[in-house]
Design a protein around this motif. Sequence first.
Motif, PDB file in Angstrom:
ATOM      1  N   GLU A  30       0.949  -1.003   0.017  1.00 46.07           N
ATOM      2  CA  GLU A  30       0.011  -0.106   0.026  1.00 46.07           C
ATOM      3  C   GLU A  30       0.856   1.112  -0.077  1.00 46.07           C
ATOM      4  O   GLU A  30       2.068   1.297   0.629  1.00 46.07           O
ATOM      5  CB  GLU A  30      -0.870  -0.154   1.297  1.00 46.07           C
ATOM      6  N   PRO A  31       0.488   2.228  -0.761  1.00 45.30           N
ATOM      7  CA  PRO A  31       1.217   3.466  -0.607  1.00 45.30           C
ATOM      8  C   PRO A  31       1.420   4.147   0.777  1.00 45.30           C
ATOM      9  O   PRO A  31       0.470   4.100   1.649  1.00 45.30           O
ATOM     10  CB  PRO A  31       0.285   4.578  -1.610  1.00 45.30           C
ATOM     11  N   VAL A  32       2.649   4.600   0.911  1.00 46.54           N
ATOM     12  CA  VAL A  32       2.942   5.183   2.318  1.00 46.54           C
ATOM     13  C   VAL A  32       2.809   6.816   1.999  1.00 46.54           C
ATOM     14  O   VAL A  32       3.616   7.320   1.367  1.00 46.54           O
ATOM     15  CB  VAL A  32       4.169   4.727   2.753  1.00 46.54           C
ATOM     16  N   LYS A  33       2.130   7.589   2.937  1.00 45.50           N
ATOM     17  CA  LYS A  33       2.091   9.001   2.588  1.00 45.50           C
ATOM     18  C   LYS A  33       2.911   9.739   3.734  1.00 45.50           C
ATOM     19  O   LYS A  33       3.101   9.155   4.962  1.00 45.50           O
ATOM     20  CB  LYS A  33       0.549   9.223   3.255  1.00 45.50           C
ATOM     21  N   PRO A  34       3.387  10.819   3.419  1.00 49.07           N
ATOM     22  CA  PRO A  34       4.361  11.632   4.210  1.00 49.07           C
ATOM     23  C   PRO A  34       3.323  11.722   5.522  1.00 49.07           C
ATOM     24  O   PRO A  34       2.086  12.165   5.505  1.00 49.07           O
ATOM     25  CB  PRO A  34       4.709  12.822   3.673  1.00 49.07           C
ATOM     26  N   GLY A  35       4.031  11.740   6.686  1.00 48.67           N
ATOM     27  CA  GLY A  35       3.127  11.938   7.992  1.00 48.67           C
ATOM     28  C   GLY A  35       2.467  10.553   8.525  1.00 48.67           C
ATOM     29  O   GLY A  35       2.014  10.642   9.676  1.00 48.67           O
TER      30      GLY A  35
END
Length: 261
Positions: A30-35
């Motif tokens: 799954e994509p990892v978002k900043p924060g």
Amino acid sequence: MKVNKLEVLSNVQVSERYWHMKLEASSILEPVKPGQFFNIKCAEADSPFLRRPFSIYRMNKAEKTIEFLYLMKGQGTFKLTDVVAGEKVDMLGPLGEGFTLGKTWDTVLLLARGVGIATLAALAQEAVEKHVKCIAILSARTNNDLLAAEMLQGLGVQVIKVTEEDGTSDVSNVHRLIEQLLIENDIKATFTCGSKRLSKLLQKISKNHGLPGQIALEEHMGCAMGVCYACVCDIKEENGINSVRVCKEGPVFNLEKVVLG
Ligand SMILES: Cc1cc2nc3c(=O)[nH]c(=O)nc-3n(C[C@H](O)[C@H](O)[C@H](O)COP(=O)(O)OP(=O)(O)OC[C@H]3O[C@@H](n4cnc5c(N)ncnc54)[C@H](O)[C@@H]3O)c2cc1C
């Protein structure tokens, strides 16, 4: 959410107090978002029992690696420094709600203090990739603690350093710097992490200038899965003040709404 056993590629001390860990991350689909953050099991043994939360510092999609920058603070982070390349680390994540970059925001201001620099570095990386002009005020005790400064400058971020060592990190000087940056740049949004005092300042300035802001909170956490309520903070909503979980509803919140105490 998923438990990942990731192979450590390197785990090295980068200054007196800070360590940098890089892991092979091809199994994270799954994509990892900043924060967003991972809740890391710092040692194979049962002590410390609780995992420790760390935000993503850098992501390299082509290499399929993720990186963390961490401050050696207590039992957990001390044990984490023992991990060597080739070992696997048990990580729960990605967890929580990350930062959002508005589509029309072509210039953003980041204000980070201490380990908050690690959290905002990933956002700076995404902003640069999206051709957003990124200005970062980095605040720390000493110049040695401004670890991400060179990396961010290398990405094209305009970095302004303030430290206790140089006598430049007091709130009034940071206030003056931000007001000057607002005159010189058409800043569309603000982001902060790492200091309640600086966050309060940015909250006030953002409100006065009508700018949207986001804050990543670093509260003490228990389960980090929304069950134990160890990490609640207060948010101002239309119906009054509500308590929300930093691990689940956060760690990134609307700066205007957070009650900073
Ligand atoms: C969402 C999130 C992201 C974070 N990202 C990073 C990061 O990228 N890099 C980094 O170095 N640190 C980060 N932190 C803080 C990090 O989780 C704590 O420093 C770590 O848990 C300390 O563990 P320890 O066992 O070494 O210290 P402990 O022995 O648990 O504690 C040492 C001291 O730190 C205090 N402390 C413990 N946990 C926290 C906490 N969560 N926040 C504030 N103070 C705490 C304790 O009260 C004690 O005084 C983040 C925290 C959160 C909640």
